[in-house]
Design a protein around this motif. Structure first.
Motif, PDB file in Angstrom:
ATOM      1  N   CYS A 155       0.830  -1.213   0.000  1.00 28.36           N
ATOM      2  CA  CYS A 155       0.000   0.000   0.000  1.00 28.36           C
ATOM      3  C   CYS A 155       0.861   1.259   0.000  1.00 28.36           C
ATOM      4  CB  CYS A 155      -0.938  -0.009   1.199  1.00 28.36           C
ATOM      5  SG  CYS A 155      -2.249  -1.257   1.107  1.00 28.36           S
ATOM      6  N   SER A 156       2.002   1.199   0.665  1.00 24.09           N
ATOM      7  CA  SER A 156       2.920   2.339   0.682  1.00 24.09           C
ATOM      8  C   SER A 156       3.468   2.618  -0.716  1.00 24.09           C
ATOM      9  CB  SER A 156       4.072   2.063   1.653  1.00 24.09           C
ATOM     10  OG  SER A 156       5.125   2.992   1.488  1.00 24.09           O
ATOM     11  N   VAL A 157       3.852   1.566  -1.430  1.00 28.56           N
ATOM     12  CA  VAL A 157       4.369   1.727  -2.794  1.00 28.56           C
ATOM     13  C   VAL A 157       3.279   2.265  -3.711  1.00 28.56           C
ATOM     14  CG1 VAL A 157       5.249   0.508  -4.819  1.00 28.56           C
ATOM     15  CG2 VAL A 157       6.153  -0.035  -2.545  1.00 28.56           C
ATOM     16  N   PHE A 158       2.072   1.736  -3.587  1.00 28.63           N
ATOM     17  CA  PHE A 158       0.948   2.210  -4.406  1.00 28.63           C
ATOM     18  C   PHE A 158       0.693   3.687  -4.147  1.00 28.63           C
ATOM     19  CE2 PHE A 158      -1.814  -1.301  -6.254  1.00 28.63           C
ATOM     20  CZ  PHE A 158      -0.787  -2.222  -6.318  1.00 28.63           C
ATOM     21  N   ALA A 159       0.604   4.070  -2.882  1.00 27.94           N
ATOM     22  CA  ALA A 159       0.321   5.465  -2.536  1.00 27.94           C
ATOM     23  C   ALA A 159       1.418   6.388  -3.047  1.00 27.94           C
ATOM     24  CB  ALA A 159       0.167   5.605  -1.023  1.00 27.94           C
ATOM     25  N   THR A 160       2.654   5.919  -2.992  1.00 30.28           N
ATOM     26  CA  THR A 160       3.781   6.711  -3.494  1.00 30.28           C
ATOM     27  C   THR A 160       3.702   6.878  -4.999  1.00 30.28           C
ATOM     28  OG1 THR A 160       5.207   5.969  -1.682  1.00 30.28           O
ATOM     29  CG2 THR A 160       6.294   6.821  -3.660  1.00 30.28           C
ATOM     30  N   ALA A 161       3.433   5.782  -5.700  1.00 31.94           N
ATOM     31  CA  ALA A 161       3.349   5.833  -7.161  1.00 31.94           C
ATOM     32  C   ALA A 161       2.208   6.722  -7.630  1.00 31.94           C
ATOM     33  CB  ALA A 161       3.171   4.422  -7.718  1.00 31.94           C
ATOM     34  N   PHE A 162       1.077   6.648  -6.943  1.00 31.34           N
ATOM     35  CA  PHE A 162      -0.095   7.422  -7.348  1.00 31.34           C
ATOM     36  C   PHE A 162       0.010   8.896  -6.966  1.00 31.34           C
ATOM     37  CE2 PHE A 162      -2.833   3.337  -7.123  1.00 31.34           C
ATOM     38  CZ  PHE A 162      -2.554   3.053  -8.451  1.00 31.34           C
ATOM     39  N   SER A 163       0.711   9.189  -5.874  1.00 34.54           N
ATOM     40  CA  SER A 163       0.800  10.575  -5.401  1.00 34.54           C
ATOM     41  C   SER A 163       1.905  11.352  -6.093  1.00 34.54           C
ATOM     42  CB  SER A 163       1.034  10.612  -3.886  1.00 34.54           C
ATOM     43  OG  SER A 163       2.312  10.089  -3.561  1.00 34.54           O
ATOM     44  N   GLY A 164       2.880  10.618  -6.669  1.00 30.97           N
ATOM     45  CA  GLY A 164       4.002  11.293  -7.312  1.00 30.97           C
ATOM     46  C   GLY A 164       4.956  11.902  -6.313  1.00 30.97           C
ATOM     47  N   SER A 165       5.036  11.310  -5.123  1.00 35.83           N
ATOM     48  CA  SER A 165       5.903  11.837  -4.067  1.00 35.83           C
ATOM     49  C   SER A 165       6.345  10.706  -3.153  1.00 35.83           C
ATOM     50  CB  SER A 165       5.155  12.894  -3.251  1.00 35.83           C
ATOM     51  OG  SER A 165       5.873  13.248  -2.080  1.00 35.83           O
ATOM     52  N   THR A 166       7.541  10.818  -2.606  1.00 33.85           N
ATOM     53  CA  THR A 166       8.060   9.798  -1.693  1.00 33.85           C
ATOM     54  C   THR A 166       7.558   9.982  -0.265  1.00 33.85           C
ATOM     55  OG1 THR A 166      10.056  11.119  -1.284  1.00 33.85           O
ATOM     56  CG2 THR A 166      10.164   9.457  -3.034  1.00 33.85           C
ATOM     57  N   LYS A 167       6.710  10.957  -0.046  1.00 31.82           N
ATOM     58  CA  LYS A 167       6.253  11.216   1.328  1.00 31.82           C
ATOM     59  C   LYS A 167       5.451  10.045   1.896  1.00 31.82           C
ATOM     60  CE  LYS A 167       1.975  13.633   0.068  1.00 31.82           C
ATOM     61  NZ  LYS A 167       1.229  14.906   0.176  1.00 31.82           N
ATOM     62  N   ASN A 168       4.892   9.217   1.018  1.00 30.68           N
ATOM     63  CA  ASN A 168       4.116   8.062   1.476  1.00 30.68           C
ATOM     64  C   ASN A 168       4.935   6.777   1.547  1.00 30.68           C
ATOM     65  OD1 ASN A 168       1.588   9.421   1.722  1.00 30.68           O
ATOM     66  ND2 ASN A 168       1.333   9.326  -0.495  1.00 30.68           N
ATOM     67  N   LEU A 169       6.227   6.863   1.230  1.00 31.60           N
ATOM     68  CA  LEU A 169       7.058   5.662   1.199  1.00 31.60           C
ATOM     69  C   LEU A 169       7.516   5.309   2.617  1.00 31.60           C
ATOM     70  CD1 LEU A 169       7.971   3.823  -1.082  1.00 31.60           C
ATOM     71  CD2 LEU A 169      10.126   5.072  -1.152  1.00 31.60           C
ATOM     72  N   ILE A 170       7.249   4.084   3.013  1.00 30.21           N
ATOM     73  CA  ILE A 170       7.544   3.634   4.379  1.00 30.21           C
ATOM     74  C   ILE A 170       8.647   2.583   4.348  1.00 30.21           C
ATOM     75  CG2 ILE A 170       6.611   2.445   6.393  1.00 30.21           C
ATOM     76  CD1 ILE A 170       3.888   3.601   5.721  1.00 30.21           C
ATOM     77  N   ASP A 171       9.617   2.736   5.239  1.00 31.10           N
ATOM     78  CA  ASP A 171      10.676   1.738   5.416  1.00 31.10           C
ATOM     79  C   ASP A 171      10.421   1.007   6.728  1.00 31.10           C
ATOM     80  OD1 ASP A 171      12.640   4.235   4.088  1.00 31.10           O
ATOM     81  OD2 ASP A 171      12.486   2.274   3.131  1.00 31.10           O
ATOM     82  N   MET A 172      10.153  -0.276   6.643  1.00 30.55           N
ATOM     83  CA  MET A 172       9.865  -1.055   7.845  1.00 30.55           C
ATOM     84  C   MET A 172      11.088  -1.829   8.295  1.00 30.55           C
ATOM     85  SD  MET A 172       6.022  -2.397   7.031  1.00 30.55           S
ATOM     86  CE  MET A 172       6.354  -2.624   5.295  1.00 30.55           C
ATOM     87  N   ASP A 173      11.349  -1.773   9.578  1.00 32.61           N
ATOM     88  CA  ASP A 173      12.469  -2.490  10.171  1.00 32.61           C
ATOM     89  C   ASP A 173      11.954  -3.783  10.784  1.00 32.61           C
ATOM     90  OD1 ASP A 173      14.905  -3.185  11.185  1.00 32.61           O
ATOM     91  OD2 ASP A 173      14.865  -1.786  12.865  1.00 32.61           O
ATOM     92  N   VAL A 174      12.124  -4.872  10.070  1.00 31.66           N
ATOM     93  CA  VAL A 174      11.608  -6.172  10.504  1.00 31.66           C
ATOM     94  C   VAL A 174      12.721  -6.982  11.147  1.00 31.66           C
ATOM     95  CG1 VAL A 174      10.511  -8.318   9.757  1.00 31.66           C
ATOM     96  CG2 VAL A 174       9.893  -6.151   8.661  1.00 31.66           C
ATOM     97  N   ALA A 175      12.448  -7.537  12.318  1.00 30.15           N
ATOM     98  CA  ALA A 175      13.447  -8.321  13.042  1.00 30.15           C
ATOM     99  C   ALA A 175      13.830  -9.577  12.269  1.00 30.15           C
ATOM    100  CB  ALA A 175      12.910  -8.705  14.422  1.00 30.15           C
ATOM    101  N   ASP A 176      15.087  -9.971  12.394  1.00 32.97           N
ATOM    102  CA  ASP A 176      15.595 -11.138  11.666  1.00 32.97           C
ATOM    103  C   ASP A 176      15.088 -12.466  12.224  1.00 32.97           C
ATOM    104  OD1 ASP A 176      17.052  -9.655   9.840  1.00 32.97           O
ATOM    105  OD2 ASP A 176      18.799  -9.525  11.165  1.00 32.97           O
ATOM    106  N   VAL A 177      14.324 -12.415  13.326  1.00 36.47           N
ATOM    107  CA  VAL A 177      13.828 -13.663  13.914  1.00 36.47           C
ATOM    108  C   VAL A 177      12.794 -14.344  13.016  1.00 36.47           C
ATOM    109  CG1 VAL A 177      14.256 -12.934  16.288  1.00 36.47           C
ATOM    110  CG2 VAL A 177      12.066 -12.411  15.215  1.00 36.47           C
ATOM    111  N   TYR A 178      12.244 -13.579  12.071  1.00 34.04           N
ATOM    112  CA  TYR A 178      11.254 -14.162  11.175  1.00 34.04           C
ATOM    113  C   TYR A 178      11.953 -14.744   9.956  1.00 34.04           C
ATOM    114  CZ  TYR A 178       8.460 -11.218  14.176  1.00 34.04           C
ATOM    115  OH  TYR A 178       7.910 -10.632  15.279  1.00 34.04           O
TER     116      TYR A 178
END
Length: 352
Positions: free
Chosen positions: A207-230
């Motif tokens: 959804c973050s990538v979609f919102a970024t592509a549609f808005s024409g701005s990186t303000k909606n781009l989210i970087d998630m920090d996922v633990a390596d335990v998964y």
């Protein structure tokens, strides 16, 4: 909301919720562990399929269609998991249900926003078709109309969609609500929460990538920090880093869009516009015809890509909506839940 210069933020901003929902001493039986491992292996395979073979595939309408398909499948996988776990409605705390209902509303709002933008893009396609129709004649009147249609398209494609502009706050709220409440001391609850976490990560990323592509701005781009335990974490990080980095590079280069098919249309328009305006003189009829043909091909590819994506977004909306309906129906009947906490099919049944 994350900016390019911001450090990656944790999907769970208040720490790892599994420390709260999985009390010490709770261990998984071999059967439950096998169920969880199978689910996470399936999730990882979906993530692998979304890794572009080259940067040229980021972000194409075909990639976005595949990403939405992965979301639908993953949310339905949760439904299957709940069937395997046989979790009764009595194990669902009221706060847990409230959180689900709140999340589902946010996902429905995002789907509506995406659908509205795709509809807007289709409207722009009509202007391109008018342009191509007028270019079928060499009369000055028809060229003037073609130029007018292109002006309309350029204004249309550069305008902002208010619903897409609101996606950023919806995504922030979705991330903020991901700190799931405690579950009763239950090994099954632990399995379900860990599975839901994985699907939520995929959901927010897409959804973050979609919102970024549609808005024409990186303000909606989210970087998630996922633990390596998964087990799926390394694959997800590779996918996220490749896609998000390429998106930021494209915007930094001055492109008006990161959508490949839309960029191809815009490139053809930029090439053709000065010719039909008379700013650039051309006596080569064949060269002019090739430019028009190029616009025709890019317009057709763009239209076909949008149509396919519309179907997938509508499908995801139905997945979320029907899962919500199934949960409410089972709650009213007091039966055991056999639905999808994140969205499922209308054929979800109660299990006694």
């Amino acid at each position: 909301m994350s900016r390019p210069q911001d450090p990656p933020r944790s999907f769970f901003p208040f720490g790892n919720p599994f420390r709260m929902i999985s009390p010490k001493g709770t261990t998984l039986s071999p059967q439950l562990l096998a169920v969880l491992c199978a689910f996470e292996a399936t999730l990882e395979e979906k993530l692998k399929k979304l890794i572009p073979k080259s940067k040229d595939e980021v972000v194409s309408l075909s990639w976005m269609t595949s990403a939405m398909q992965a979301l639908c499948e993953s949310h339905n996988d949760i439904k299957t998991l709940m069937t395997d776990l046989e979790l009764p409605v009595t194990d669902w705390e009221e706060k847990w249900i409230d959180v689900y209902l709140d999340i589902s509303v946010k996902l429905l709002d995002i789907c509506i926003a995406f659908s509205s933008e795709l509809s807007r893009l289709n409207q722009g396609h009509l202007l391109l078709q008018c342009t191509l129709h007028h270019l079928g004649s060499s009369s000055s009147d028809q060229l003037f109309r073609a130029c007018s249609s292109l002006d309309g398209w350029r204004q249309h494609v550069s305008s902002k969609n208010p619903r897409i502009e609101k996606c950023g706050s919806i995504l922030d709220n979705l991330v903020g609500s991901s700190d799931l409440p405690k579950v009763k001391k239950s090994a099954k609850g632990k399995v379900l929460m860990q599975a839901i976490y994985g699907v939520k990560v995929l959901t927010v990323f897409v959804c973050s990538v979609f919102a970024t592509a549609f808005s024409g701005s990186t303000k909606n781009l989210i970087d998630m920090d996922v633990a390596d335990v998964y087990s799926w974490a390394p694959t997800f990080k590779g996918l996220q880093n490749l896609v998000n980095e390429e998106i930021r590079v494209r915007f930094s280069s001055g492109r008006i869009t990161v959508l490949n098919e839309l960029e191809a249309v815009d490139s053809s328009v930029r090439e053709l516009y000065p010719i039909i305006q008379g700013v650039v003189e051309t006596t080569e009829t064949e060269s002019h015809a090739k430019t028009v043909e190029k616009l025709g091909r890019s317009t057709e590819n763009f239209s076909q890509g949008v149509d396919l994506l519309v179907k997938e977004v509508d499908g995801f909306f139905q997945v979320v909506l029907s899962g919500r309906d199934a949960l409410l129906s089972n709650l009213r009947s007091g039966a055991t839940i056999n639905g999808d906490i994140l969205g499922g099919k209308r054929d979800a049944q109660a299990v006694n």
